[in-house]
Design an enzyme around this catalytic site. Sequence first.
Site, PDB file in Angstrom:
ATOM      1  CG  ASP A 427      28.244 -68.678  80.935  1.00 34.35           C
ATOM      2  OD1 ASP A 427      29.253 -68.699  80.214  1.00 34.35           O
ATOM      3  OD2 ASP A 427      28.281 -68.696  82.176  1.00 34.35           O
ATOM      4  CD  GLU A 456      30.529 -71.751  78.227  1.00 34.59           C
ATOM      5  OE1 GLU A 456      31.732 -71.621  78.486  1.00 34.59           O
ATOM      6  OE2 GLU A 456      29.657 -71.824  79.120  1.00 34.59           O
TER       7      GLU A 456
END
Length: 701
Positions: A427, A456
Amino acid sequence: MSKKKSRQSAVPVEPHRAAAPEVPVGHVDRDPAPDPKPEPAPYQIIGRIPVTEVQPVVEGGRWPAKAAVGEPFPISATVFRDGHDAYGATAVLLRPDGSEHSRTAMREVEKGLDRYEGWLQPDEPGDWSFFVEGFSDPYATWVHDASIKIGAGIDAELMCAEGAILFERAANRALPSEAIETLGRAVAVLRDASDPAGALQAATSPEVTEVFAAHPLRDFVSPSATYPLVVHRKLAMCGAWYEMFPRSEGAYFDEKLGHWVSGTFETAAKRLPAVADMGFDVIYLTPIHPIGTTNRKGRNNTLVAKDGDPGSPYGIGATDGGHDAIHAELGTFDEFDAFVARARELNLEVALDIALQCSPDHPWVSEHPEWFTKRADGSIAYAENPPKKYQDIYPLNFDNDPEGIYVAIRDMLQVWIDHGVTLFRVDNPHTKPLNFWQRLLAHFHEVHPEVVFLAEAFTRPAMMRTLGAIGFHQSYTYFTWRHTKEELAEYFTEVARETSAMFRPSFWPTTHDILTPYMTEGGAAAFAIRAVLAATGAPTWGIYSGYEFIESTPRPGFEEQIDNEKYEFKPRNWGAPEAEGMTTLITMLNRIRRAHPALQQLHDITIHPTTDEQTLCFSKRMPARFTPDGRDDVVIVVVNLDPHNARESLIHLDMAALGLDSPLLEVHDEMSGQDFVWGPVPFVRLDPRTQCAHIVKVTPR
């Protein structure tokens, strides 16, 4: 680690030094000369046949270019020479131990610009390398000169004699007996020279040219420098991901108790057979760790949670543990291990979401307060992306104790690897230092090269590319926001040709954070169109659980779903008939992908012009020498990008790019099962309410 052989295009040469003048005995300099300037550093001498601008090379070879097991990839270079003699180029692939794996003749791909390209195919993971050789081609030079002179009756006998000498030299090598015999027959005809035109014809026959193509005579061989190439396993380049919030699977509202009951690993495992049946390779779990209560977010990202709100799984950490712990409501490590084992039985690998941030209740906050940023009032700074505020999470400050943070994260990831996790979706990696990622990814490349890291990183192009260059295996992309024919054509070409050496794309139509206006306004047809584009446009694609239900209602003012699963339980009725159509399409797309090697590779794509502004056509091809069955695999994809209307278009097929010289093609539509005969300019009509795309397998007629 194995020792690697090294190559250089030339041995560095010491610069020329002038001889020092003799000084008379007893002479004293009244005004000493200044110290001489330092000598220039050694340099590589350019080859006799220059080789420049080699690709794929990342930062001059500072970091390795990317390849994958079984994936053909192109090597290109600018190769030229002085004068008018013919020349050629060869691409050479070296195994991790430095031995030669394979080589291929390169062909000119940009006429007049001396740009050459050749394709190679590694067959195992590891740290490989490659180089390019330029060479003088005496056979091609002789053919050119002899064709002109013999045709004009100039020095015909002399050209035959020179040809005989050349062929004798070519035959005096370690060649198959058939090749030596073929060259010997040509020598005999050239030595006779009674019929120069016939001798030239014999010396340029298909049998002779095949010998020289397979065993070229090469003079002045000039290798380039050797460049690094990291070869990953296939799943690092090609795979289908399915995202799941495990707490939603099996969750229910207990009317008697008046609150929600979380799903568990055991109930989530019951969903795995359906995911496997759809043809996915990876089951991706959002964070499974304890969730903090301080500043916990409520439904739809409200600032105050109500009783029973589970909080965002990205608010990681509570009194019972942090990133290396499991939320008690999901189960134990033994139950997680059982989930992983069940996934493996179904040929699914488990990916885990890693978000390097902490809730205020995370053990790291009390144990290592120096790992966070303190504000002037003494409080710890929470995460912000103005105007968004994330009061439920504290970002780590990697500059305060980089070594301590590195060791903690390295050891935490090892915990999950030990429990069977083989992929990590990271993330927001772009908000952490790149030197941290480079070190961490290098460590796991060394000790666990099978583990795949997906970035990401929806951020600036330079950051996205560099994250890939320093070690991330693949990345989320701008595909989610590319919707017009021009945007998609440009982006598909960019990720296939311009950035593929460092950046492997993963195409997602939506995520749990992103729902574009195209999806909210286009309904079921938009979901079908984007699924086709994602599944065929890139080797790796993924969907977020619930895609089957066309979940397309946005939270007002935001490009994300209403009732976002990040902040609440969201069980779904998987047996409902409304999910059947999209489930059937997704299953079909993954079946088609598995059937076609052309769709499992990144580098070869061609955009074909269409007469309709809302009709996109592209093709992918894998030549016969690279396919498992030894036959060309050619797939053409035609998509109606308009989710509201039927569209009609002519397609101007680039037959050469398809590897075909036949004016007619027999095509089989892998979606509808229909067969067609197409010419170079076929007509198509696609109605998104019935079939939004053709995905056709091509057979020359």
